[in-house]
Motif scaffolding. Structure first.
Motif, PDB file in Angstrom:
ATOM      1  N   UNK A  68      -4.832 -30.401 -52.933  1.00  0.00           N
ATOM      2  CA  UNK A  68      -3.942 -29.285 -52.581  1.00  0.00           C
ATOM      3  C   UNK A  68      -3.341 -28.627 -53.826  1.00  0.00           C
ATOM      4  N   UNK A  69      -3.295 -29.336 -54.934  1.00  0.00           N
ATOM      5  CA  UNK A  69      -2.761 -28.760 -56.168  1.00  0.00           C
ATOM      6  C   UNK A  69      -3.910 -28.072 -56.886  1.00  0.00           C
ATOM      7  N   UNK A  70      -3.701 -26.826 -57.203  1.00  0.00           N
ATOM      8  CA  UNK A  70      -4.753 -26.065 -57.879  1.00  0.00           C
ATOM      9  C   UNK A  70      -4.143 -25.431 -59.122  1.00  0.00           C
ATOM     10  N   UNK A  71      -4.714 -25.736 -60.256  1.00  0.00           N
ATOM     11  CA  UNK A  71      -4.273 -25.129 -61.508  1.00  0.00           C
ATOM     12  C   UNK A  71      -5.171 -23.926 -61.790  1.00  0.00           C
ATOM     13  N   UNK A  72      -4.529 -22.776 -61.977  1.00  0.00           N
ATOM     14  CA  UNK A  72      -5.276 -21.536 -62.177  1.00  0.00           C
ATOM     15  C   UNK A  72      -5.168 -21.130 -63.645  1.00  0.00           C
ATOM     16  N   UNK A  73      -6.313 -20.962 -64.271  1.00  0.00           N
ATOM     17  CA  UNK A  73      -6.381 -20.498 -65.656  1.00  0.00           C
ATOM     18  C   UNK A  73      -6.829 -19.032 -65.615  1.00  0.00           C
ATOM     19  N   UNK A  74      -6.020 -18.152 -66.158  1.00  0.00           N
ATOM     20  CA  UNK A  74      -6.350 -16.719 -66.129  1.00  0.00           C
ATOM     21  C   UNK A  74      -6.954 -16.315 -67.463  1.00  0.00           C
ATOM     22  N   UNK A  75      -8.099 -15.660 -67.396  1.00  0.00           N
ATOM     23  CA  UNK A  75      -8.817 -15.200 -68.589  1.00  0.00           C
ATOM     24  C   UNK A  75      -9.017 -13.691 -68.499  1.00  0.00           C
ATOM     25  N   UNK A  76      -9.017 -13.042 -69.627  1.00  0.00           N
ATOM     26  CA  UNK A  76      -9.265 -11.607 -69.664  1.00  0.00           C
ATOM     27  C   UNK A  76      -7.966 -10.817 -69.798  1.00  0.00           C
ATOM     28  N   UNK A  77      -8.135  -9.520 -69.940  1.00  0.00           N
ATOM     29  CA  UNK A  77      -6.991  -8.621 -70.138  1.00  0.00           C
ATOM     30  C   UNK A  77      -6.559  -8.063 -68.790  1.00  0.00           C
ATOM     31  N   UNK A  78      -5.317  -8.339 -68.346  1.00  0.00           N
ATOM     32  CA  UNK A  78      -4.875  -7.836 -67.043  1.00  0.00           C
ATOM     33  C   UNK A  78      -4.748  -6.310 -67.002  1.00  0.00           C
ATOM     34  N   UNK A  79      -4.639  -5.657 -68.161  1.00  0.00           N
ATOM     35  CA  UNK A  79      -4.495  -4.197 -68.179  1.00  0.00           C
ATOM     36  C   UNK A  79      -5.836  -3.482 -68.080  1.00  0.00           C
ATOM     37  N   UNK A  80      -6.955  -4.190 -68.216  1.00  0.00           N
ATOM     38  CA  UNK A  80      -8.265  -3.522 -68.161  1.00  0.00           C
ATOM     39  C   UNK A  80      -8.618  -3.197 -66.707  1.00  0.00           C
ATOM     40  N   UNK A  81      -9.627  -2.348 -66.553  1.00  0.00           N
ATOM     41  CA  UNK A  81     -10.058  -1.922 -65.226  1.00  0.00           C
ATOM     42  C   UNK A  81     -11.118  -2.852 -64.646  1.00  0.00           C
ATOM     43  N   UNK A  82     -11.154  -4.105 -65.052  1.00  0.00           N
ATOM     44  CA  UNK A  82     -12.194  -5.018 -64.584  1.00  0.00           C
ATOM     45  C   UNK A  82     -11.871  -5.623 -63.223  1.00  0.00           C
ATOM     46  N   UNK A  83     -12.893  -6.196 -62.644  1.00  0.00           N
ATOM     47  CA  UNK A  83     -12.735  -6.916 -61.381  1.00  0.00           C
ATOM     48  C   UNK A  83     -12.285  -8.340 -61.682  1.00  0.00           C
ATOM     49  N   UNK A  84     -11.749  -9.006 -60.648  1.00  0.00           N
ATOM     50  CA  UNK A  84     -11.304 -10.396 -60.814  1.00  0.00           C
ATOM     51  C   UNK A  84     -12.390 -11.302 -60.243  1.00  0.00           C
ATOM     52  N   UNK A  85     -12.831 -12.227 -61.065  1.00  0.00           N
ATOM     53  CA  UNK A  85     -13.861 -13.182 -60.672  1.00  0.00           C
ATOM     54  C   UNK A  85     -13.249 -14.584 -60.620  1.00  0.00           C
ATOM     55  N   UNK A  86     -13.940 -15.482 -59.927  1.00  0.00           N
ATOM     56  CA  UNK A  86     -13.433 -16.850 -59.725  1.00  0.00           C
ATOM     57  C   UNK A  86     -14.503 -17.844 -60.128  1.00  0.00           C
ATOM     58  N   UNK A  87     -14.072 -18.963 -60.744  1.00  0.00           N
ATOM     59  CA  UNK A  87     -14.982 -20.054 -61.083  1.00  0.00           C
ATOM     60  C   UNK A  87     -14.188 -21.360 -61.035  1.00  0.00           C
TER      61      UNK A  87
END
Length: 187
Positions: free
Chosen positions: A94-113
């Protein structure tokens, strides 16, 4: 008064017979008392022997009960450990650690792995491991902001590589990421 020899002999015979009779009565009384005492001691002995046999039976029943209770304790201890292990696994899932990669200000899509430890993770030196070993006991995922899935895959591979003892699942758009609660319910 003259005592005749016959009278004296008769008196002596009666006195002797009386003494012999009295002696027999006393001996019979002693023998009777001994037999009574022996019978009382035999009853006391039988009573104690029966009590001992009863205590032995109770002891055997208690020993059997104790053995059964020890078996149940062992069984319940095993069940408790299994339940605690399952509870710990459920907590970890139930505990999930989320690591965020990339620039949040860019126009990219959000992917998951999903990130996990590789087979050589325990053999690695501490300085080669990203963060601490404890966080890798939990579910770790990466949210990658990138223009394409290939670039997201490259970013996650660059950040969490096999040289760090980590492996990552294929990169998918965040909308297609599996639900961790649904995965825990299936497992």
């Amino acid at each position: 008064m003259v005592i005749s020899a016959e009278f004296l002999g008769m008196l002596l015979l009666i006195t002797s017979a009386a003494a012999l009779g009295l002696s027999i009565v006393v001996d019979v009384g002693r023998v009777s008392a001994e037999k009574t005492r022996e019978a009382m001691n035999q009853r006391l002995y039988d009573k104690k022997r029966n009590a001992l046999a009863e205590w032995r039976q109770k002891t055997e029943r208690k020993r059997a009960d104790l053995t059964a209770l020890q078996a149940r304790l062992t069984e319940f201890t095993g069940r408790r450990q299994k339940a605690q292990t399952e509870l710990r696994a459920l907590e970890l899932s139930k505990i999930e650690l989320v690591h965020e990669l990339g620039d949040p200000d860019s126009n990219g899509d959000v992917y998951w792995s999903q990130l996990g430890v590789g087979p050589n993770f325990n053999e690695l030196d501490r300085k080669d491991i990203i963060f601490s070993r404890q966080i890798w006991e939990y579910r770790n995922v990466a949210h990658i902001i990138a223009p394409s899935a290939d670039q997201a895959h490259g970013a996650v591979r660059a950040s969490f590589g096999t040289r760090n003892g980590l492996i990552c699942s294929p990169v998918v758009p965040l909308a297609l990421a599996p639900d961790p609660e649904a995965e825990a319910a299936v497992a």
